[in-house]
Design a protein around this motif. Structure first.
Motif, PDB file in Angstrom:
ATOM      1  N   PRO A  91       0.808  -1.230   0.000  1.00  0.00           N
ATOM      2  CA  PRO A  91       0.000   0.000   0.000  1.00  0.00           C
ATOM      3  C   PRO A  91       0.838   1.275   0.000  1.00  0.00           C
ATOM      4  N   VAL A  92       1.846   1.362   0.865  1.00  0.00           N
ATOM      5  CA  VAL A  92       2.691   2.557   0.921  1.00  0.00           C
ATOM      6  C   VAL A  92       3.566   2.635  -0.325  1.00  0.00           C
ATOM      7  N   HIS A  93       4.008   1.498  -0.809  1.00  0.00           N
ATOM      8  CA  HIS A  93       4.798   1.470  -2.048  1.00  0.00           C
ATOM      9  C   HIS A  93       4.003   2.052  -3.217  1.00  0.00           C
ATOM     10  N   VAL A  94       2.776   1.604  -3.384  1.00  0.00           N
ATOM     11  CA  VAL A  94       1.942   2.082  -4.499  1.00  0.00           C
ATOM     12  C   VAL A  94       1.608   3.553  -4.323  1.00  0.00           C
ATOM     13  N   LEU A  95       1.296   3.955  -3.099  1.00  0.00           N
ATOM     14  CA  LEU A  95       0.991   5.370  -2.841  1.00  0.00           C
ATOM     15  C   LEU A  95       2.179   6.261  -3.182  1.00  0.00           C
ATOM     16  N   SER A  96       3.373   5.893  -2.721  1.00  0.00           N
ATOM     17  CA  SER A  96       4.561   6.719  -2.983  1.00  0.00           C
ATOM     18  C   SER A  96       4.906   6.713  -4.469  1.00  0.00           C
ATOM     19  N   LEU A  97       4.648   5.609  -5.151  1.00  0.00           N
ATOM     20  CA  LEU A  97       4.887   5.544  -6.592  1.00  0.00           C
ATOM     21  C   LEU A  97       3.962   6.504  -7.336  1.00  0.00           C
ATOM     22  N   VAL A  98       2.703   6.528  -6.936  1.00  0.00           N
ATOM     23  CA  VAL A  98       1.731   7.445  -7.560  1.00  0.00           C
ATOM     24  C   VAL A  98       2.136   8.890  -7.304  1.00  0.00           C
ATOM     25  N   ILE A  99       2.541   9.184  -6.074  1.00  0.00           N
ATOM     26  CA  ILE A  99       2.973  10.548  -5.736  1.00  0.00           C
ATOM     27  C   ILE A  99       4.195  10.931  -6.563  1.00  0.00           C
ATOM     28  N   PHE A 100       5.135  10.006  -6.699  1.00  0.00           N
ATOM     29  CA  PHE A 100       6.339  10.272  -7.499  1.00  0.00           C
ATOM     30  C   PHE A 100       5.972  10.596  -8.946  1.00  0.00           C
ATOM     31  N   ILE A 101       5.078   9.797  -9.521  1.00  0.00           N
ATOM     32  CA  ILE A 101       4.684  10.007 -10.921  1.00  0.00           C
ATOM     33  C   ILE A 101       4.039  11.375 -11.101  1.00  0.00           C
ATOM     34  N   PHE A 102       3.162  11.754 -10.174  1.00  0.00           N
ATOM     35  CA  PHE A 102       2.520  13.070 -10.260  1.00  0.00           C
ATOM     36  C   PHE A 102       3.520  14.201 -10.046  1.00  0.00           C
ATOM     37  N   ALA A 103       4.534  13.957  -9.199  1.00  0.00           N
ATOM     38  CA  ALA A 103       5.492  15.015  -8.860  1.00  0.00           C
ATOM     39  C   ALA A 103       6.544  15.233  -9.935  1.00  0.00           C
ATOM     40  N   PHE A 104       6.943  14.169 -10.630  1.00  0.00           N
ATOM     41  CA  PHE A 104       8.108  14.288 -11.504  1.00  0.00           C
ATOM     42  C   PHE A 104       7.912  13.816 -12.940  1.00  0.00           C
ATOM     43  N   THR A 105       6.812  13.145 -13.233  1.00  0.00           N
ATOM     44  CA  THR A 105       6.647  12.564 -14.558  1.00  0.00           C
ATOM     45  C   THR A 105       5.716  13.416 -15.421  1.00  0.00           C
ATOM     46  N   SER A 106       6.198  13.806 -16.580  1.00  0.00           N
ATOM     47  CA  SER A 106       5.372  14.545 -17.546  1.00  0.00           C
ATOM     48  C   SER A 106       4.800  13.566 -18.565  1.00  0.00           C
ATOM     49  N   THR A 107       3.842  14.026 -19.349  1.00  0.00           N
ATOM     50  CA  THR A 107       3.214  13.151 -20.338  1.00  0.00           C
ATOM     51  C   THR A 107       4.236  12.646 -21.357  1.00  0.00           C
ATOM     52  N   SER A 108       5.285  13.448 -21.603  1.00  0.00           N
ATOM     53  CA  SER A 108       6.319  13.035 -22.559  1.00  0.00           C
ATOM     54  C   SER A 108       7.149  11.865 -22.035  1.00  0.00           C
ATOM     55  N   ASP A 109       7.112  11.659 -20.702  1.00  0.00           N
ATOM     56  CA  ASP A 109       7.862  10.547 -20.110  1.00  0.00           C
ATOM     57  C   ASP A 109       7.098   9.226 -20.192  1.00  0.00           C
ATOM     58  N   LEU A 110       5.800   9.325 -20.436  1.00  0.00           N
ATOM     59  CA  LEU A 110       4.972   8.124 -20.463  1.00  0.00           C
ATOM     60  C   LEU A 110       5.048   7.471 -21.848  1.00  0.00           C
ATOM     61  N   VAL A 111       6.201   6.950 -22.156  1.00  0.00           N
ATOM     62  CA  VAL A 111       6.434   6.306 -23.441  1.00  0.00           C
ATOM     63  C   VAL A 111       6.565   4.804 -23.241  1.00  0.00           C
ATOM     64  N   TRP A 112       6.343   4.068 -24.337  1.00  0.00           N
ATOM     65  CA  TRP A 112       6.352   2.609 -24.262  1.00  0.00           C
ATOM     66  C   TRP A 112       7.664   2.054 -23.719  1.00  0.00           C
ATOM     67  N   GLY A 113       8.771   2.711 -24.051  1.00  0.00           N
ATOM     68  CA  GLY A 113      10.070   2.220 -23.623  1.00  0.00           C
ATOM     69  C   GLY A 113      10.258   2.196 -22.117  1.00  0.00           C
ATOM     70  N   LYS A 114       9.468   2.997 -21.384  1.00  0.00           N
ATOM     71  CA  LYS A 114       9.606   3.053 -19.924  1.00  0.00           C
ATOM     72  C   LYS A 114       8.582   2.177 -19.206  1.00  0.00           C
ATOM     73  N   ILE A 115       7.664   1.577 -19.952  1.00  0.00           N
ATOM     74  CA  ILE A 115       6.637   0.738 -19.327  1.00  0.00           C
ATOM     75  C   ILE A 115       7.233  -0.475 -18.617  1.00  0.00           C
ATOM     76  N   PRO A 116       8.212  -1.183 -19.207  1.00  0.00           N
ATOM     77  CA  PRO A 116       8.802  -2.331 -18.485  1.00  0.00           C
ATOM     78  C   PRO A 116       9.399  -1.941 -17.125  1.00  0.00           C
ATOM     79  N   ALA A 117      10.055  -0.767 -17.074  1.00  0.00           N
ATOM     80  CA  ALA A 117      10.634  -0.315 -15.804  1.00  0.00           C
ATOM     81  C   ALA A 117       9.532  -0.028 -14.797  1.00  0.00           C
ATOM     82  N   LEU A 118       8.432   0.551 -15.269  1.00  0.00           N
ATOM     83  CA  LEU A 118       7.302   0.835 -14.385  1.00  0.00           C
ATOM     84  C   LEU A 118       6.692  -0.460 -13.853  1.00  0.00           C
TER      85      LEU A 118
END
Length: 365
Positions: A91-118
């Motif tokens: 639960p805390v892992h998923v919450l912090s991951l969501v917060i991280f994505i909102f804090a630092f990830t732009s739409t340009s970062d949401l590319v297919w090449g980064k999906i495996p890492a996610l």
């Protein structure tokens, strides 16, 4: 088992100081300073990453301790153990991951090449992948709980072994670790191999298990004076190790973990008795709360440290700017972790555990 099982408050509080060490490690701006005292502090703060070594040894101790405690109830098995431990991590892992994505990830970062890492990050398997773009992807600190999850599954096998066999496995693991130190594989990142690699770090966890078995096999507890001396010596051993590592040891492969294992084990040993003057100080309710919130603090602090840096851009050569930046980042991390612990981590963990117990009861019925 001879010792009565009870909460060990001093070890709970020490978890906060280990997490605080990791916080200090992530203040990388200090290393860029031209101010001598700031740069010196940055050099010592860098050692804060060794809080992870403390966490792993303590985890082996506490997991074994808690497992024995639950087993006494007669209604606890390996499925329950895994369900309870996973319900604490995710639960805390998923919450912090969501917060991280909102804090630092732009739409340009949401590319297919980064999906495996996610995906690897979400599933907490990233520590097995020897590439920094994977194990440090998104909220970087989650690599350590990827190892922790591996330890939980390994524990279900390790706990069945006699201590003699467990010691043989430990010696084999340590021997392999030293072998790779002398002859490291050329094609694998040494940072991953000696710091991230779950198969390397599992020796820390096993050390905690072995000590817990020794601890539970006797009722012996040192007197208050002896305990106090032992606690002070354990604290001094850490600072001496940090001093030596900072000033005299250049090999990072040694410093990633092995150099700090003795002093971290000594801390766990000394404070497991919970009977000295330092333990008494650590057992106050505020430090216990910080210790209980340490997992949330650990998972959220990197996001806050870097977001505050992005906003404030403190000069590495301006002491007042650095002090304000560090103070605000620390205060925000503390407040956020307590809020997350009280109003998210605890309630969600309780709901999941109750659902699991209810489901298990119905199935068994």
């Amino acid at each position: 088992m001879k010792r009565k099982l009870a909460l060990i408050d001093s070890l709970t509080s020490l978890r906060f100081f280990a997490a605080l060490g990791v916080f200090l490690h992530h203040l990388g701006v200090l290393n860029n300073s031209s101010v001598p005292v700031v740069k010196t502090l940055g050099g010592y703060f860098f050692n804060g990453y060794t809080g992870v070594t403390f966490f792993y040894i303590l985890s082996g101790f506490i997991i074994n301790y808690s497992f024995c405690k639950h087993k006494l109830s007669g209604k606890f098995d390996y499925k329950d153990f895994l369900a309870f431990r996973i319900s604490r991590l995710f639960p805390v892992h998923v919450l912090s991951l969501v917060i991280f994505i909102f804090a630092f990830t732009s739409t340009s970062d949401l590319v297919w090449g980064k999906i495996p890492a996610l995906i690897s990050n979400v599933l907490l398997i990233q520590s097995f992948i020897p590439f920094q773009d994977y194990y440090f992807a998104y909220n970087p600190v989650s690599w350590s709980i990827s190892c922790e999850l591996f330890f939980y599954f390994a524990f279900c096998l390790l706990v069945r072994l006699r201590t003699s066999k467990l010691l043989i496995i430990l010696l084999m693991a340590i021997g392999l670790n030293f072998y790779t130190l002398v002859i490291p594989p050329a094609s694998i990142s040494s940072h991953w191999l000696f710091y991230i690699n779950p198969f390397f770090r599992v020796s820390d966890f096993i050390i905690g298990i072995v000590f817990c078995r020794m601890y539970l096999s006797t009722e012996y507890t040192p007197g208050k004076r002896a305990s106090s001396i032992l606690e002070v010596m354990a604290i001094m051993s850490f600072f001496i190790t940090a001093f030596v590592a900072t000033n005299y040891i250049q090999n990072m492969n040694l410093k990633y973990d092995i150099v700090f294992i003795p002093c971290m084990l000594m801390l766990v040993v000394a404070f497991s008795f919970n009977n000295g003057i330092v333990s008494k100080w650590l057992s106050n309710k505020y430090l216990i709360l910080l210790g209980e919130s340490s997992f949330s603090f650990y998972m959220i602090h990197f996001i806050i440290v870097n977001k505050f840096y992005e906003i404030m851009l403190p000069s590495p050569n301006d002491f007042s700017e650095l002090a304000l930046y560090i103070s605000l980042a620390l205060l925000c991390s503390l407040v956020s972790s307590i809020i997350i612990f009280k109003y998210f981590e605890l309630p969600v963990n309780k709901i999941i555990r109750n659902k699991w117990v209810s489901m298990r009861y119905k199935v068994n019925k």
